[in-house]
Scaffold this motif. Structure first.
Motif, PDB file in Angstrom:
ATOM      1  N   GLN A  99       0.792  -1.222   0.000  1.00 21.31           N
ATOM      2  CA  GLN A  99       0.000   0.000   0.000  1.00 21.31           C
ATOM      3  C   GLN A  99       0.831   1.282   0.000  1.00 21.31           C
ATOM      4  O   GLN A  99       0.294   2.371  -0.168  1.00 21.31           O
ATOM      5  N   ALA A 100       2.131   1.184   0.197  1.00 19.04           N
ATOM      6  CA  ALA A 100       2.946   2.376   0.438  1.00 19.04           C
ATOM      7  C   ALA A 100       2.889   3.383  -0.703  1.00 19.04           C
ATOM      8  O   ALA A 100       2.673   4.583  -0.470  1.00 19.04           O
ATOM      9  N   PHE A 101       3.087   2.936  -1.925  1.00 14.71           N
ATOM     10  CA  PHE A 101       3.174   3.875  -3.046  1.00 14.71           C
ATOM     11  C   PHE A 101       1.821   4.531  -3.314  1.00 14.71           C
ATOM     12  O   PHE A 101       1.744   5.731  -3.597  1.00 14.71           O
ATOM     13  N   GLY A 102       0.740   3.752  -3.216  1.00 14.92           N
ATOM     14  CA  GLY A 102      -0.577   4.339  -3.405  1.00 14.92           C
ATOM     15  C   GLY A 102      -0.903   5.358  -2.335  1.00 14.92           C
ATOM     16  O   GLY A 102      -1.443   6.430  -2.624  1.00 14.92           O
ATOM     17  N   ALA A 103      -0.558   5.041  -1.078  1.00 13.56           N
ATOM     18  CA  ALA A 103      -0.813   5.969   0.023  1.00 13.56           C
ATOM     19  C   ALA A 103       0.009   7.240  -0.135  1.00 13.56           C
ATOM     20  O   ALA A 103      -0.479   8.347   0.105  1.00 13.56           O
ATOM     21  N   ALA A 104       1.264   7.092  -0.530  1.00 16.64           N
ATOM     22  CA  ALA A 104       2.131   8.263  -0.705  1.00 16.64           C
ATOM     23  C   ALA A 104       1.604   9.175  -1.806  1.00 16.64           C
ATOM     24  O   ALA A 104       1.552  10.396  -1.647  1.00 16.64           O
ATOM     25  N   SER A 105       1.196   8.589  -2.926  1.00 16.19           N
ATOM     26  CA  SER A 105       0.657   9.400  -4.024  1.00 16.19           C
ATOM     27  C   SER A 105      -0.567  10.176  -3.573  1.00 16.19           C
ATOM     28  O   SER A 105      -0.717  11.366  -3.882  1.00 16.19           O
ATOM     29  N   ALA A 106      -1.454   9.504  -2.831  1.00 14.81           N
ATOM     30  CA  ALA A 106      -2.671  10.170  -2.361  1.00 14.81           C
ATOM     31  C   ALA A 106      -2.332  11.309  -1.404  1.00 14.81           C
ATOM     32  O   ALA A 106      -2.898  12.402  -1.498  1.00 14.81           O
ATOM     33  N   ILE A 107      -1.413  11.072  -0.469  1.00 15.57           N
ATOM     34  CA  ILE A 107      -1.045  12.100   0.503  1.00 15.57           C
ATOM     35  C   ILE A 107      -0.370  13.281  -0.178  1.00 15.57           C
ATOM     36  O   ILE A 107      -0.707  14.453   0.092  1.00 15.57           O
ATOM     37  N   PHE A 108       0.575  13.023  -1.070  1.00 14.02           N
ATOM     38  CA  PHE A 108       1.290  14.117  -1.736  1.00 14.02           C
ATOM     39  C   PHE A 108       0.312  15.015  -2.495  1.00 14.02           C
ATOM     40  O   PHE A 108       0.353  16.246  -2.370  1.00 14.02           O
ATOM     41  N   GLU A 109      -0.551  14.413  -3.301  1.00 10.30           N
ATOM     42  CA  GLU A 109      -1.466  15.202  -4.122  1.00 10.30           C
ATOM     43  C   GLU A 109      -2.517  15.900  -3.269  1.00 10.30           C
ATOM     44  O   GLU A 109      -2.843  17.067  -3.496  1.00 10.30           O
ATOM     45  N   ALA A 110      -3.064  15.184  -2.280  1.00 12.37           N
ATOM     46  CA  ALA A 110      -4.096  15.778  -1.432  1.00 12.37           C
ATOM     47  C   ALA A 110      -3.553  16.966  -0.650  1.00 12.37           C
ATOM     48  O   ALA A 110      -4.219  17.997  -0.512  1.00 12.37           O
ATOM     49  N   ALA A 111      -2.335  16.824  -0.128  1.00 17.58           N
ATOM     50  CA  ALA A 111      -1.732  17.907   0.651  1.00 17.58           C
ATOM     51  C   ALA A 111      -1.554  19.165  -0.196  1.00 17.58           C
ATOM     52  O   ALA A 111      -1.781  20.288   0.281  1.00 17.58           O
ATOM     53  N   ASP A 112      -1.160  18.997  -1.443  1.00 21.77           N
ATOM     54  CA  ASP A 112      -0.972  20.154  -2.331  1.00 21.77           C
ATOM     55  C   ASP A 112      -2.307  20.790  -2.714  1.00 21.77           C
ATOM     56  O   ASP A 112      -2.475  22.009  -2.662  1.00 21.77           O
ATOM     57  N   LEU A 113      -3.278  19.950  -3.104  1.00 29.08           N
ATOM     58  CA  LEU A 113      -4.547  20.476  -3.590  1.00 29.08           C
ATOM     59  C   LEU A 113      -5.361  21.141  -2.487  1.00 29.08           C
ATOM     60  O   LEU A 113      -6.120  22.077  -2.745  1.00 29.08           O
ATOM     61  N   PHE A 114      -5.203  20.680  -1.256  1.00 29.09           N
ATOM     62  CA  PHE A 114      -5.935  21.300  -0.162  1.00 29.09           C
ATOM     63  C   PHE A 114      -5.602  22.780  -0.045  1.00 29.09           C
ATOM     64  O   PHE A 114      -6.472  23.612   0.268  1.00 29.09           O
ATOM     65  N   LEU A 115      -4.365  23.159  -0.281  1.00 32.34           N
ATOM     66  CA  LEU A 115      -3.951  24.560  -0.157  1.00 32.34           C
ATOM     67  C   LEU A 115      -4.720  25.462  -1.109  1.00 32.34           C
ATOM     68  O   LEU A 115      -4.902  26.650  -0.832  1.00 32.34           O
TER      69      LEU A 115
END
Length: 348
Positions: A99-115
């Motif tokens: 699950q690591a790569f999928g979780a990382a992709s989701a966190i990276f993109e979500a963190a940026d888009l939230f701003l």
């Protein structure tokens, strides 16, 4: 069980939530610097130190608000990331694939888009991964690369706890911590006292404010798994709030020693997804050893705190055509055997 169909429906619903608030803000938000937030916990909810215990070479990546790339990143989220995010915040089969790569992709993109959006949908995805897919990578028999990717993802998420705009503060993640939040518009210190996700109480205590007080708009994220009213108390008084983009919004003049208190509904329960069920307690999902094909959950009969992990395990009574039997539910993040079962049969 048609799990794929139900995950798709869940994903489409989540996508609609995100789409409704996708016009970019005139001015992007700013995260409170990770070095200004001190986590008091000693377990995996210490998003700053725990990943470095896992991999001291994990690299911090600061989320970026790039207005010129917003539309492209939004399109990538809707077409590439969101359709693959599963119920634990990773990607692919939750019990059969890393699950690591999928979780990382989701966190990276979500963190940026939230701003750009101030939409709680993105922080819901971050939380989902932080309490399930990411720590499962830490505790399981993962590869060195998977563990480093997961550690990096948690480090990135460590700066998402608080965000600011000119009017005030967004509280995105609930973890025992202390923060000094200083901007051009205000300066305040916040103690967040909680044992989430293991216990339900969350308290915020304000400090560092002069005698005149500080007018701030506070936004407290209402997690995606909260389906009932969430009373919120300011200095012991039940306080009405407006819900905007998934946040409970309270605007007032705050003073030193003011407190906000609420209880998040983390009682363990089964949750329907199409023809299937999952068991959750707050943001944490639970698994079972492989169940008989006709096993249907009837009742959560008892709980026990594991001394080593300090997490709760639950005994659940199941019925089958032949008998009733009790099976133990344990947190997804601690259940690393491929024979584990996340999705459970629903009574018809």
């Amino acid at each position: 069980m048609k799990k794929t169909v139900f995950l798709l429906l869940l994903t489409l619903f989540s996508g609609m939530i995100a789409t409704n608030a996708q016009k970019p803000l005139k001015r992007p938000l700013h995260y409170v610097d990770a070095d200004s937030v001190f986590y008091m916990s000693k377990d995996f909810t210490n998003f700053r130190l725990f990943p470095l215990f896992v991999d001291k070479d994990a690299e911090f990546r600061r989320p970026q608000a790039d207005k010129n790339r917003f539309k492209a990143r939004q399109k990538r989220w809707q077409e590439k990331i969101l359709p693959t995010v599963n119920i634990v915040g990773g990607a692919g089969d939750e019990v059969g694939e890393a699950q690591a790569f999928g979780a990382a992709s989701a966190i990276f993109e979500a963190a940026d888009l939230f701003l750009h959006t101030a939409d709680a949908h993105y922080m819901n995805i971050v939380e989902r991964a932080l309490y399930n897919a990411v720590p499962e990578t830490f505790f399981g028999l993962s590869t060195v690369i998977d563990r480093r990717v997961a550690a990096t993802a948690m480090l990135v998420a460590s700066c998402c706890t608080y965000a600011t705009d000119k009017q005030g503060i967004y509280v995105n993640l609930y973890s025992n911590s202390y923060a000094h939040i200083a901007t051009k518009d205000f300066d305040v210190r916040i103690d967040q006292v909680t044992n989430m996700p293991f216990l339900a109480q969350v308290k915020f205590r304000f400090g560092g404010i002069d005698a005149k007080g500080q007018t701030l708009t506070m936004r407290f994220r209402i997690p995606e798994w909260v389906t009932t009213d969430m009373p919120l108390y300011v200095n012991g008084h039940d306080t009405p709030y407006e819900i905007i983009n998934g946040y409970a919004v309270v605007k007032r003049t705050w003073k030193t020693n003011d407190e906000v208190y609420f209880i998040l509904p983390i009682d363990p329960h089964f949750e329907e997804h199409g023809d299937s069920l999952i068991m959750r307690s707050g943001p944490m999902l639970y698994t079972f050893d492989t169940l008989p094909a006709d096993a249907v959950p009837e009742e959560i009969v008892s709980s026990e705190e594991d001394e080593q992990s300090q997490m709760f395990f639950y005994d659940v009574r199941f019925s089958t055509t032949a008998e009733e039997k009790v099976y133990t539910a344990k947190p997804y993040l601690l259940s690393t055997d491929n024979k584990r079962q996340l999705w459970v049969r629903k009574k018809h």
